[in-house]
Every structure is written in structure tokens, then in C-alpha cells.
Design an enzyme around this catalytic site. Sequence first.
Site, short mmCIF file in Angstrom:
data_model
loop_
_atom_site.label_atom_id
_atom_site.label_comp_id
_atom_site.label_asym_id
_atom_site.label_seq_id
_atom_site.Cartn_x
_atom_site.Cartn_y
_atom_site.Cartn_z
N LYS A 81 0.86 -1.18 0.00
CA LYS A 81 0.00 0.00 0.00
C LYS A 81 0.90 1.23 0.00
O LYS A 81 1.91 1.26 0.73
CB LYS A 81 -0.85 -0.07 1.27
N SER A 156 -9.57 0.95 3.23
CA SER A 156 -8.80 1.79 2.35
C SER A 156 -7.72 1.04 1.56
O SER A 156 -7.23 1.57 0.56
CB SER A 156 -8.13 2.90 3.15
N SER A 180 -9.51 -1.48 7.36
CA SER A 180 -8.95 -1.28 6.02
C SER A 180 -8.18 -2.45 5.42
O SER A 180 -7.83 -2.40 4.25
CB SER A 180 -8.05 -0.06 6.02
N1 GLN Z 1 -13.04 2.99 6.74
C1 GLN Z 1 -12.50 3.41 7.98
C2 GLN Z 1 -12.19 4.88 7.90
O1 GLN Z 1 -12.51 5.47 6.94
C3 GLN Z 1 -11.26 2.62 8.31
C4 GLN Z 1 -10.10 3.04 7.52
C5 GLN Z 1 -8.84 2.29 7.89
O2 GLN Z 1 -8.90 1.24 8.52
N2 GLN Z 1 -7.72 2.86 7.53
O3 GLN Z 1 -11.64 5.45 8.78
#
Ligand code: GLN
Length: 488
Positions: A81, A156, A180
Site C-alpha cells: 500500500k 482503504s 482497512s
Molecule cells: N473505513 C475506515 C475509515 O474510513 C477505516 C479506515 C482504515 O482502517 N484505515 O476510517
Amino acid sequence: MSNELFFKSAAELGELLDKKEISAVELIQSVIDRTKKIEPRVQAFLATNEEKVIAEAKASDERRAAGKKLSPLDGIPVATKDILADKGVQLTCASKILKNYISPYTSTAIERLRDAGAIMWGRTNLDEFAMGSSVENSAFQATHNPWDLERIPGGSSGGSSAAVAAGETIIALGSDTGGSIRQPAALCGVVGLKPTYGLVSRYGLAAFASSLDQIGPFARTVKDVASTLQIIAGHDRYDSTSFKANIPNYTESIEKNKGPWKLGVPKEYFGEGLNPEVRVFIEKAIDFYKQQGCEIVEVSLPNADLAIPAYYLTATAEASSNLARYDGIRYTHRSSDATDAIDIYSKSRAEGFGDEVKRRIILGTYVLSSGYYDAYYVRAQKVRTLIRRDFEQAFQRVDALLTPTSPTAAFKIGEKATDPLSMYLSDIYTISINLAGLPGISIPCGFTNNNLPVGLQIIGKPYAEAQLLAIADFFEKAHPHYTKNPSL
Ligand code: GLN
């Protein structure tokens, strides 16, 4: 023999490499060719580095030939990532504010994988600074779900999950602050693990919410996730929150630990909002464990409905402070029409950050401001303790918990893009695990009528990854969903 190497597991490829039936160069070439062919449709990567990886694969072949294999992942392609620092390589966090930023040092997770001979291949797309559940918040491109290109891959870390599912890499790294890794793994039909907070060093991970962030692997199989964790787990003096845990042999414990286990089903995770089709697959999975002699116990996590508010207070507060460093002075993007220091800060940030990041910085600043701090931030920390206690109580009765990973299968690109609240709800089953610091894994457990993957989440006790992986592997052995691939 080089037929569709990109759809094989690292374990299988490792054997082929050992037997000299394939070379690491052939393997990376197969992944490169596959990527070239389908990447225009999937768009999982923000950057790839063909020449460099071929040279690295050659070196891996030479090591193997000399009997000096570094690890089971020697010669295996791993994507990361684009939020993990790698010296000399662009680190964008999918944000315009870091567009031309080059990392001055390497994150511990990448360094350990490279030291183990893995071929660090490609930088995957994400929601800007990992804030989102669909990759639609990337400043650069949308990533498409390989099972249905009109749908989101989850987020994400959706670039990482899509790349594994599509055969554009064998393994990928992601980060998980509220789901994520697990949610995109579920939506792309691959395995994704968020380790216990403190098991994997966060050194070199661009911080979103430091008390929740963890790095973890994606792969096609549980065993591959285990061999990746083996390499990246363990204490690191560069991360003060990294724990001096004993690291067992995860692959061995998968082979040895066959249960039966006592498994809890939290009743709050099966209420309103859970898609009926998803529910059927989770219930079937629970039933499978029961048929195999596991004791299934209904448990309660009474504060489950407070997880989303507690998360969006905690994560935004931490994000507002972590992202203060992107001030237009020390990092890349600086507004060209700023006249003084304050102007540089505000214009560079206004131009460099996307809407969701701004929304969170504003919310987090509000939460931390004097007069509101006690009412919001401090209260959220108290709720966090309650949530952690709920899990502690449940774990007095059971070894692990079985839940859905995501309330629905992958949704359409654009479907929730203008509705942040409904987007936030897609993490309803994953967020409390971060608040409690626990390990959680998502494994494929079925496909909907639309041929979209569904994920089962298994939540473990702190630092009980060995057992968690064994429980996951036990299911996977009887349900080898990884043999099914998206047709692209
Ligand atoms: N979807 C969650 C957020 O928007 C988690 C994101 C993540 O785990 N980085 O914060």
C-alpha cells in the site's frame, strides 16, 4: 509450467521454485505480464518498478541455486500500500499533498520482507491517507473490484486486495485502522489479517490514527498470510508501541492446532443492517464449525453500537494532530500563490487535501478543542475501555469470535460516495476490533448470487494470531474458495 503462476499461492510457488520447476524471474515476469494486461481495467497500482524487480528476482534465483534461500518468501512478489515508506521510492498516501514526496527511509515491514528475499513489487492505491472504505477517496484514481469492475474493491487498502484477487501480485501489505485490511479482503475474496496492536512495527507507516493503525498482510491463502506475518511480526526498537511478544512458528501452529475450539457468536453483530445474503453465508460458516465439533456460544458485546461514534472521535482527533505535519513547509506540495507563512499553511493544505481528509481534520480539531475535549475525546476513550472490556468478558468464555466482516458485499462505485455516514457504517463489524487492539482476520466464505465474495471475520485474543490462523485455515481447508478466480 508458467501457466497462470500469478494465481498460485506463495506456498505452492515456493515449492516450484525449490524444485527448480520455475524461476523467480519467470514468476515476476508472469505477474508483470498479467498486470500489464488487466491493470487498465483494475487500476490497483499507483506505481510499479519492472526493471528493479527483475534484477531482484535474478538475485533470488542465484541465492536459491547456491542453497542460500532466505525464507519461504524468497522470490515471491509482494505489493505494498502506498502508505509505507520505502527509501528512494515515492510515498503518496494517494494524496496530492505528497505527490512528489520521496521516502528518506524504509519502513520496518518492507525492510524485513526485503531481507527475507521477497520481491517488493508495486505500490497499491488507497483512500487518501487511508481514510475511507472504497478507494474512492484516492486523489489519483479509482480501483475496480476484479469480480465486478463497476464495484469498489473495499478500502482503504483496496489496491492491495484487488491486486491479490486479480493476480497482479501474490502477496500485499495493507494497513488497518478501522477495517482497512479486513473489509477490502472480504470484498475482493482474499484473506486479510489485522494483527494485534503492537505485533507489527508501525515504523515507516504514514500515521492516520496512531493508537489504532496496524500493518498486515493480504494473500490468497491463510498459510501465505501466516508466512508473511512470520517475517513482519516482532519487536522493533523504532516503534515505541511495538511489543516484545514471543513470535511462535505460525505455519507450524496451523498444522498442529486442529481444535476443536470454543467459538463465540456476538448477537449484536447479526441485527439490522446485515444483508440477508451475507448473513446466510456467515451462518453456514458457523454451522460448519459446529458440525466439526466446535462449541458455539452466543456472547454479547453490549457496547457494540458505540464503536462507530467512539472511532470517529478517536480516529479524527489523532488524524488532525498527525496530519498537522503536512504544512506546505516540510513536505512537498506548497501553494504557489501564498505570501506569508500562515498563507502557505492554509493554501497548501486547502489545495493538497481532499474533501474526506479535510472533513476529518475539522472534526478532529473540534473534538480536541478546549471546552469539547472532555465531552467528546475523553468520553470516547472511556467508551473505548468499555468496548475492550466487552471483548475481555467474551474471551473468558470462548477462544475466538465469528462475525461477518462487512454488512454487504461490494457496492457500486459512486453508490455511497456522497454519503459519508453510510460509508462509515460499512466498517461496523471491524472498527471495535481496532478500538480493543485485537487481531482479526477475514477469509472468503462464499459468493452471492451476483458472484461477489463474502468474508467471514474471526476475532482472536491479543497476540493469539497462531490460534486465529489455525481456526481460519481449518475453514479454508474445507472451503478452498481461493481456487476460484475472477474472470477478467
Ligand atoms: N473505513 C475506515 C475509515 O474510513 C477505516 C479506515 C482504515 O482502517 N484505515 O476510517
